[in-house]
Design a protein around this motif. Structure first.
Motif, short mmCIF file in Angstrom:
data_model
loop_
_atom_site.label_atom_id
_atom_site.label_comp_id
_atom_site.label_asym_id
_atom_site.label_seq_id
_atom_site.Cartn_x
_atom_site.Cartn_y
_atom_site.Cartn_z
N LYS A 22 85.31 -27.69 88.78
CA LYS A 22 85.15 -29.13 88.85
C LYS A 22 86.27 -29.83 88.09
N HIS A 23 86.89 -30.82 88.73
CA HIS A 23 87.94 -31.63 88.12
C HIS A 23 87.52 -33.10 88.14
N HIS A 24 87.98 -33.82 87.10
CA HIS A 24 87.64 -35.24 86.96
C HIS A 24 88.96 -36.03 86.95
N TYR A 25 88.97 -37.20 87.62
CA TYR A 25 90.19 -38.01 87.70
C TYR A 25 89.86 -39.47 87.39
N ARG A 43 93.83 -36.48 84.45
CA ARG A 43 92.91 -35.44 84.93
C ARG A 43 92.20 -34.79 83.75
N SER A 44 90.98 -34.34 84.00
CA SER A 44 90.19 -33.67 82.96
C SER A 44 89.33 -32.60 83.61
N LYS A 45 89.06 -31.53 82.84
CA LYS A 45 88.16 -30.49 83.31
C LYS A 45 86.74 -30.66 82.77
N SER A 58 84.77 -37.05 90.50
CA SER A 58 84.73 -35.61 90.23
C SER A 58 84.56 -34.86 91.53
N GLY A 107 85.57 -33.92 81.81
CA GLY A 107 85.15 -35.29 81.99
C GLY A 107 85.29 -36.14 80.75
N ILE A 131 85.55 -42.90 87.01
CA ILE A 131 85.91 -41.48 87.09
C ILE A 131 85.28 -40.88 88.35
N LYS A 179 85.28 -30.59 93.56
CA LYS A 179 85.82 -29.24 93.55
C LYS A 179 86.59 -28.99 94.84
#
Length: 707
Positions: free
Chosen positions: A294-297, A253-255, A316, A257, A314, A318
């Motif tokens: 926003k979260h990125h996976y 996970r990343s905030k 993304s 990206g 990836i 919310k």
């Protein structure tokens, strides 16, 4: 760690142990495990993977008891060259003179790897630990349940899972091998068998092929999707396609990206994959600290050799608050226009900031299917005009939130008033084949509320139509069958359109269809016959086929001639006088009818007629006489026309005022006679008649003589 009493603690891995416990009792069927209830005999399962400059091998015995024995005695590995430069060898070439004997490293050699790999610790505990228990869970329930299972199965299941996670540990346990003695262009066959003596156990060996030329990079996980909820997201991706390659997955996970971190150090294993119900996708729910961030996976797979595969694409998104309010249809009002109404609904104003729009759907039945009739209704709006109502309408309104959340109302039923029938169907066409199969079709009506069609038929123009269809049909084609061998040559069809309120149109214009003519006309019959002046007069009743031509046939039986047509008529004339007849000839007559298609009726019952002329023939050419008073007699003289055809001549005599009586019967060659039986002052009349050999009589000739 000691060889007899070493106990591997797993306090930090209770979640992983939980996964393994579930996997033990509800198997996920990774490659290295099998359902022992269905396997007949133990066997080795072997996998091989090329990495360009080396070949990796992984194997395991698939039953717990034989697995434990194999760990004691080890395994033998043989290697053969099977192909070279794409050509199969006549006989495989054995690479090593004797099999490589592979066993687990002794317990004292495991210390270094255990310190850096918890999976190695699990394998070491399974191989050498005096006991195998799960300890340190928060409530002790997991440990208590697992310890109820057989310890041998615990060791087996946990150890094979750990080997799937750590290939280096699998090699150390004697369940893997790295072959670096490989050459380009060569394909190898590897065979693995246990070193267990046959008198102790029989385990089926396994083989696999590999070549450095067959290297393929690990695939990228596909179909990663996110369903965003209130402070959570459901992640899902393709599982079935790569389940033979990847045994587990990790999610990152990343905030921003760019900088990703793993959600958990414990890889994810699919617990829903069962032989009777194979899993299609992987699922994972991640909690979010707050919405509107926003979260990125991304996700990657781990192979049975511990290889980390490439990252997925990836995604993304919310989180968004859960919709609390549902809209409700409060009513409707019909307008002056047909099939039009204003539909109204309710929705709290405080919920408007949670939604992006309203949508409205409609169906003919409450159970659906529903179709969208308005897709983007503004959030502040509470009524809308709909002008395409059907006879029955079930309406729903839905509030659409962020991330496609939605709250839908209950359905509301709207039924407009409709008393207007549809138009009659038009453009009727049809055919009738030689078997009487009828196919008719017509243009489809354009009314939106059309329910179907009713089909009618009649056989005679002036009779009433009879309905053929029990219920209205939706198609614009109808098949029927008619009896061709019947008296009516035409059949009539008409169609009625019916709407969903069962308003019926007028009858369509009748379709008149000519039936194929396979039935010959009925036979005409003679009603009477007679002879007039030596001619034959015939009368008959015509065939029922109105357009038939009638043919009158004659045959001269006296001269034995063949049948010939003496008269034909296409009208309604029912009598004929045959003037071409000969006296005393016998004739036979028959009459038949032929329709326009050339089909002929059976001939009528023939009649036989003999032509006899009842008018006496003039066979006596002359008759004369005189009174001879001196000799006291009257003398008569006559001449005959055809003496050869005359059988006799009869003379009748009478005195004035007396009836005539036969006087003499004479042969034809006597043509004179003297009458002596007379008295003076009397007038005597004489009549002569010839009798023909065929029985006919000649015309009577008379003479009166006064004496």
């Amino acid at each position: 760690m000691g060889s007899n009493n070493t106990q591997i603690e797993m306090n930090n891995y209770s979640f992983m142990v939980l996964i393994l416990f579930i996997n033990l009792f509800f198997p996920s069927f990774v490659w290295s495990q099998s359902n022992t209830d269905t396997v007949k005999g133990a066997a080795i399962q072997l996998m091989a993977r090329s990495q360009g400059d080396k070949v990796l091998l992984r194997w395991a015995v698939d039953t717990p008891l034989e697995w434990q024995k194999a760990n004691t005695y080890g395994f033998y590995l043989d290697k053969y060259v099977y192909k070279r430069n794409g050509q199969r060898l006549a006989a495989p070439e054995k690479v090593n003179l004797s099999p490589i004997h592979i066993k687990a490293d002794p317990v004292e050699d495991w210390k270094g790897i255990i310190e850096k790999s918890n999976y190695a610790a699990i394998i070491a505990q399974a191989l050498y630990g005096e006991g195998f228990e799960v300890t340190g869970t928060n409530d002790g329930e997991i440990a208590r349940i697992v310890n109820l299972a057989q310890e041998q199965e615990q060791r087996f299941s946990f150890a094979l899972f750990a080997a799937d996670m750590d290939f280096e540990a699998a090699i150390k346990a004697g369940w893997g091998y790295v072959d670096t003695d490989v050459k380009p262009g060569e394909e190898y066959v590897y065979q693995v068998k246990t070193a267990i003596p046959s008198e102790i156990a029989i385990v089926k060996s396994a083989s696999a092929t590999a070549s450095t030329d067959d290297f393929e990079p690990l695939p990228q996980p596909l179909g990663l999707q996110g369903i965003w909820g209130d402070k959570n997201v459901l992640l899902t991706w393709e599982y079935e396609l790569f389940k033979a390659i990847y045994t587990s997955y990790n999610i990152e996970r990343s905030k921003d990206g760019k900088n990703f971190t793993e959600l958990s150090p414990i890889p994810l294993v699919n617990l829903n994959d069962k032989p009777e119900a194979p899993a299609k996708r992987m699922y994972y729910i991640d909690s979010l600290v707050q919405n509107d961030t926003k979260h990125h996976y991304r996700v990657y797979g781990i192979s049975s050799f511990g290889e980390k595969g490439p990252y997925s694409d990836i995604i993304s998104g919310k989180g968004s608050p859960t919709l609390v309010f549902s809209p409700r249809i409060s009513g409707y009002e019909f307008t002056e226009n047909q099939n039009e109404a204003i539909i109204k609904w309710e929705y709290p104003e405080e919920g408007e900031n949670l939604i992006t729009k309203f949508t409205m759907t409609r169906a003919d039945k409450d159970s659906g299917p529903y179709e969208v009739i308005f897709d983007s209704i503004p959030v502040h709006k509470r009524e809308i005009l709909y002008s395409k109502l059907n006879p029955s309408n079930y309406i729903k309104i839905a509030a659409i939130g962020r991330n496609n959340q939605q709250k839908e109302s209950f359905s509301s039923f709207i039924q407009p008033i409709d008393s207007i029938p549809p138009d009659p169907p038009v453009a009727l066409e049809g055919t009738i084949d030689s078997l009487g199969q009828v196919t008719i079709n017509w243009d489809k009506n354009t009314e939106r509320d059309l329910h179907g069609y009713r089909v009618f038929r009649k056989n005679i123009e002036n009779e009433e139509f009879v309905q053929l269809t029990v219920d209205p049909i939706q198609e614009t084609v109808y098949t029927d069958s008619v009896q061709l061998k019947s008296l009516n040559s035409k059949v009539y069809y008409s169609i009625i359109a019916v709407d969903k309120r069962f308003n019926q149109s007028d009858f369509s214009e009748a379709l008149i269809m000519e039936k194929p003519d396979v039935v010959p006309p009925t036979s005409p019959i003679f009603t009477s016959y007679r002879i007039e002046n030596g001619h034959v007069v015939l009368e008959w009743e015509c065939s029922t086929e109105t357009e038939a031509i009638h043919y009158l046939y004659r045959k001269d039986l006296t001269e034995n001639t063949s049948w010939e047509v003496v008269y034909s008529t296409s009208g309604t004339l029912k009598t004929y006088t045959d003037k071409k007849t000969a006296q005393n000839h016998t004739y036979r007559y028959a009459i038949m009818a032929k329709d326009k298609n050339g089909l002929e009726s059976e001939p009528s019952t023939p009649v036989t007629v003999t032509v006899v002329n009842m008018v006496p023939q003039e066979q006596i050419k002359s008759l004369s006489g005189y009174a001879d008073r001196e000799q006291h007699h009257i003398e008569l003289h006559w001449k005959l026309k055809d003496q050869e055809q005359i059988a006799e001549v009869t003379i009748y005599k009478n005195a004035e005022g007396q009836p005539p009586v036969t006087y003499k019967v004479l042969p034809p060659h006597i043509v004179t006679v003297k009458d002596n039986d007379i008295n003076p002052n009397n007038t005597y009349s004489y009549q002569l008649r010839a009798t023909m050999k065929n029985g006919a009589f000649s015309k009577l000739e008379s003479i009166a003589i006064k004496y």
